[in-house]
Design an enzyme around this catalytic site. Structure first.
Site, mmCIF file in Angstrom:
data_model
loop_
_atom_site.group_PDB
_atom_site.id
_atom_site.type_symbol
_atom_site.label_atom_id
_atom_site.label_comp_id
_atom_site.label_asym_id
_atom_site.label_seq_id
_atom_site.Cartn_x
_atom_site.Cartn_y
_atom_site.Cartn_z
ATOM 1 N N ASP A 264 108.233 36.761 30.594
ATOM 2 C CA ASP A 264 107.364 36.382 31.708
ATOM 3 C C ASP A 264 107.328 34.878 31.971
ATOM 4 O O ASP A 264 106.988 34.456 33.072
ATOM 5 C CB ASP A 264 105.948 36.937 31.481
ATOM 6 C CG ASP A 264 105.851 38.401 31.919
ATOM 7 O OD1 ASP A 264 106.816 38.907 32.523
ATOM 8 O OD2 ASP A 264 104.828 39.033 31.665
ATOM 9 N N TYR B 209 100.878 42.548 35.040
ATOM 10 C CA TYR B 209 100.139 41.996 33.914
ATOM 11 C C TYR B 209 99.400 40.720 34.270
ATOM 12 O O TYR B 209 99.817 39.963 35.140
ATOM 13 C CB TYR B 209 101.063 41.710 32.725
ATOM 14 C CG TYR B 209 100.937 42.769 31.665
ATOM 15 C CD1 TYR B 209 101.694 43.919 31.730
ATOM 16 C CD2 TYR B 209 100.025 42.645 30.622
ATOM 17 C CE1 TYR B 209 101.562 44.914 30.789
ATOM 18 C CE2 TYR B 209 99.888 43.645 29.668
ATOM 19 C CZ TYR B 209 100.662 44.771 29.760
ATOM 20 O OH TYR B 209 100.518 45.746 28.826
#
Lengths: 665, 665
Positions: B343, B397
């Site tokens: 990420d 997320y």
């Protein structure tokens, strides 16, 4: 181990009622802590057991929990608003005949106003300590001519005051020579009060440990041995000689130049709290917040106890509590090798003998801190927790013990340890491998705090099982049910975790048994040389069948215990624990290798475990929580109060990060 | 992996200034993030490198950190209020020539207004993703006739809207057949928007995964492969057929019956905050609170970066930051086995390409939450923390990443993960061992979040060492210094911990080297089958020598990386790290075995590590903190606000426990 009565938690939170001399008609809830009247009645009935001149020294008068099996129908009826017959109300009474070693354990039936049993306990069994005893021992020490002669040899500076610090004499069962007997013994260590603050009882005498120590017997109430302490690198001891006064290391605020750049931070419920508290009986409170409901009891050993914990009307835990904690110290030399405190078993979180409030001989007062705790962290949906917290002060240490309940059906148990290290003298310049020099001449030994949480589950109802879930290759999960009682270890390096399941209740989404998983931080080293007495410290997890009287992981009596009466012994029964009425005991700990930063007062060490639903609910149970909004939360941008706004660099809506202040112990 | 531009963090926090066409005279601090002018100047200089018709697609324009060795004298002079010459100001520029696979990495010297280097990178190296690309891929998929034909076979209900969810195509290096090439690829998964909330872009489409997926090439910008996904217990795939609409599982508040029994809880600094924020340059802030002082920078990859962290004027850390995180998923079947998100590396916490704010083609807006976080727990002496927190949203997320500083000289790093699981379709009734059915027809696979914190220490000054401290028998502590760079594991079962020490600076109390210890929670399973690409995930700890350009644990470019460019490779240099300029990389993680409670939105998972002084200070450095008082804290007893006072059972001073409410994410 204990110091002054002012520092001792000394009473149950009872309301002192008028003295009644007759049997009372109890209308108490079966789980309610004893009332003042019930305590008085218990003591009256016990005193009648002996001739009227007998001097009875009560050590504990507390609720005898009703049997779980018998109480289940009562609680179920209560939940649907029906009354059912309640079991007999009973108290547990522990007492000595004063100036003897005769310890008695009695059960009083308050419903029939009768003593059901009153047994003298055998050798090696000693009761918990209490503040009046501690004070008496310290006075005996300091008044003793031999002790005074030893102190004189130290040639202390004028105005210096020696004070005592008493520890229970831990039994090691070996090489005890003349002391391998059944006597109840205490070891008193000596310290010097900071001469600059000689009138200040809160000062840090732990910065000035002296080199003589004394063992007292609690039958004859006299010194039976004087020890010179080893202050070098081995067992060598020396006669007392001139004491070197070191630079001070004081923690009291009078001795500090306090900083002045801290501004207040307030936490406010302007519209009141979101939880409700009601009395389910005279001394017990029921608490509810949104979907959580439970009762809170209180007793001498464990302090706060939860009962009948439900979420969204579904049963989770019958009686979670923290019954034990062991604190072994690392110095292998006599007499330090016996320093293993059981702060709950030897003393009691609910503390102290109830009789002290009832006109008996003990002047103690409760000295709890008065915490108001709130956390506020904010995100798009707020996670707010209900915290049920108890703070206990056990001599030099302070513990904050808290159950935390969130909206997602999760329970956390958090233990904080802070306070002052229990140090000993050490010669200058040298080092020893079992401790750290935290001040000139002051050695703080390595030690552990091993907590044992008793989880008494009723996940989805009775008859649960416990499964280990090691995570193997490819992230698949393999469940291994525990079939017989025993001690088990989480294996952290393969993510071996633990789940309590109810096979008879399935989650409709994925057909898996409803469960709660336990995440436990690494327990302290199990190679403790105090292993035998700390009957729980050798495994992360014990699973036993449920037995009503088996409440305390280290055994009922930890003072000078020699093992054989705690959870390790019960686990050896090899009872069935598969899909049955079982208890899970969770051990977790703090391994404390002292640092200079831990002196004179140590920053908080925090350890936390969690109990989280696993396929217990069909979805996240917190979905109905309203979203967080600025008008509701009233958050204030720093820029409005003298700081600078770090956000809003492009426009008013852009906030990249923020600086916040938070406050917790 | 990314969904809509509204959900994407898309810009550095820069002020958009007027466009300057000439070299600028920089007066920026060497550690200050690039200013808008500097970004514009960088892009102008890079564009000049090519013919004017070249369409340059900027991926990142961010500060090139000055060399640590060269900057040390500058920072030391700054601390004593002196000026010294600052190093050249440089930017790092990453760009594609649009519609080609030609990725270039350039260094621009802003002080001389020149391009120092501009290199085309080799095969297997791809840049981070960005929102405009993601949108384009999703549009290509949904507009494709073959995809539309497949969707038609699903016979979706009227009003149903299919949407795409794009993941970077993780390289596995094996059996890639025709795709074992150097192309930049994305895999687009499809979901259905909840027909009841078809106009609501925030709705939970993850509850309705579809069974076809498409791979896109970023040079030709076309679909190069259509996959039918396995929805059974093995690799078998099926042609699309009628889609069964399952009951909804929505998280948006419009779909809930919200509870109304939660009252507001406010945290207020009436007299302002106790910390100070000032700009040390146009885009960088310096923060101080009592004895803490540090600078905060910000860049594309890491987001918030701290520099030059001091406590009480003593140096601790040069540049702590979180440069990487890997999220491998557990399903071993094609194409799911390639789902490993980085990420930060594939996307960037500081995000996104700077050019997007400078008049280029990307309509994204920053979508950070705007947190105000405060904790308040109260004890006799308050422990208040300064929290520096950043929240990043990466598609499904959300992460909260926070440095926390307390008065005792301790730093904690806390990572929270929440948001929505990234699920896939599964046939009804069946189970698979690598995931959990969280909703009918919806499988959430097991996965991990493996964070890598880069600790760039200067404990007591330069030249540090790292020691392991296993606790053996009898609680003695044995220190084992690490001499050469490498990967190391904490061994949780023997309490193996880690200390960063400075042998040349001794604690005057006990003559021990000053140190900070690192307490790391258990990292995720190192048997990850994404091991090769996540160049940090196999050890709790990596120790390397310091090299200025080695900032990112997983390597500079993680998109479709094949390993060999991250910390594991640097450690293999076997450099000296004993009493030298070293970097410690700490890996920690969350092992997520999904539960039904994790859907449709998962409760927060929290993981926390700490950096604590060990014999660094002579005593507890928080002693000068004023004691907590009621008048200062303004705590409010529950009884005053509609609840019931649980305390004061004997008299007004007796408080045994309290019930409090706390709020955190």
């Amino acid at each position: 181990m204990l110091r002054t009565p002012e520092q001792i938690i000394s009473s149950l939170p009872l309301v002192v009622g008028e003295k009644k001399s007759k049997a009372i008609q109890t209308t108490q809830h079966p789980l309610g802590p004893l009332t003042a009247s019930e305590i008085l009645e218990s003591s009256r009935l016990i005193k009648q057991e002996w001739p009227s001149i007998t001097d009875v020294n009560f050590k504990a008068i507390t609720l005898r929990d009703p049997k779980k099996a018998g109480l289940a129908p009562y609680l179920e009826a209560e939940r649907i608003g029906q009354k059912s017959s309640s079991p007999a109300r009973k108290s547990f009474v522990l007492c000595y005949l004063r100036k003897t070693d005769k310890l008695h354990e009695a059960i009083v039936n308050l419903s029939t106003s009768s003593v059901e049993s009153n047994l003298r306990l055998g050798q090696f069994v000693h009761s918990n300590s209490d503040g009046s005893e501690i004070i008496e021992i310290e006075e005996i020490c300091l008044d003793d001519e031999r002790v005074q002669a030893d102190i004189a040899k130290l040639k202390l500076p004028e105005g210096a005051v020696a004070i005592g610090d008493t520890w229970i004499d831990g039994s090691d069962g070996v090489n005890e020579g003349e002391f391998s007997d059944t006597r109840r013994l205490y070891q008193c260590f000596l310290y010097l009060r900071d001469p600059n603050y000689a009138g200040e009882s809160d000062n840090n005498h732990y910065a000035m440990p002296l080199t003589t120590s004394h063992v007292n017997d609690c039958k004859e109430w006299k010194i039976i041995r004087i020890d010179f302490l080893s202050t070098g690198i081995d067992n060598t001891t020396k006669e007392p000689s001139k004491y070197k006064v070191q630079p001070l290391n004081e923690y009291i605020s009078e001795a500090q130049t306090l900083c002045t750049d801290v501004k207040p931070l307030k936490v406010i419920h302007l519209e009141g709290a979101s939880f409700r508290v009601s009395n389910f009986c005279e001394q017990g409170q029921a608490i509810s917040r949104q979907k959580w409901e439970f009762k809170v009891g209180f007793n001498q050993r464990e302090g706060m106890v939860l009962y009948d914990v439900h979420y969204a009307g579904r049963p989770l835990f019958y009686r979670p509590s923290l019954p034990d904690m062991a604190i072994p110290n690392a110095d292998p030399r006599h007499p330090f090798h016996k320093k293993q405190a059981f702060d709950l078993g030897d003393f009691g979180a609910g503390i102290m003998a109830n009789n002290l409030q009832l006109g008996c001989d003990y002047p103690g007062s409760i000295h709890y801190l008065s915490p108001v705790l709130s956390n506020d962290k904010r995100a798009s949906v707020r996670n707010r927790e209900l915290v049920l917290q108890s703070i206990i002060t056990v001599s030099n240490y302070e513990y904050i013990l808290a159950f935390q309940f969130n909206q997602a059906g999760e329970i956390m148990y958090e233990a904080h340890a802070t306070g002052i290290l229990s140090p000993q003298p050490i010669d200058e310049v040298i080092e020893v491998p079992w401790g750290t020099v935290v001040h000139p001449g002051v050695l703080a030994t390595h030690h552990q705090h091993i907590f044992s949480l008793r989880v008494d589950p009723m996940i989805g109802g009775s008859n649960n099982r416990v499964d280990f879930n090691p995570h193997g290759i490819g992230y698949t999960v393999k469940e291994t049910p525990i079939t017989t009682s025993g001690g088990y270890d989480l294996i952290y390096d393969v993510n071996r975790t633990l789940k309590i399941q109810n096979k008879s209740v399935k989650n409709p989404i994925n057909d898996k048994p409803v469960a709660y998983k336990i995440h436990v931080p690494k327990a302290a080293n199990k190679d403790s040389f105090h292993f035998r007495r700390a009957e729980f410290a050798d495994h992360n997890i014990y699973v036993t069948s449920h037995q009503d009287k088996k409440l305390y992981a280290g055994g009922k009596y930890t003072n000078q215990s020699r093992g054989g009466t705690g959870v390790r012994s019960w686990a050896e029964r090899k009872d069935n624990v598969l899909d049955d009425n079982l208890v899970v005991w969770v051990q977790f700990g703090i391994n404390h290798v002292p640092r200079s930063e831990d002196f004179p007062v140590m920053p908080c060490e925090i350890v936390k475990l969690s109990l989280k639903p696993v396929n217990f609910f069909e979805k996240n149970p917190a979905l109905d929580e309203p979203h967080s909004t600025q008008s509701f939360d009233g958050s204030v941008l720093l820029s409005a109060h003298g700081g600078e706004d770090l956000a809003a660099k492009i426009d008013g809506k852009v906030k990249v990060y923020c600086v916040k202040e938070t406050s917790k112990l």
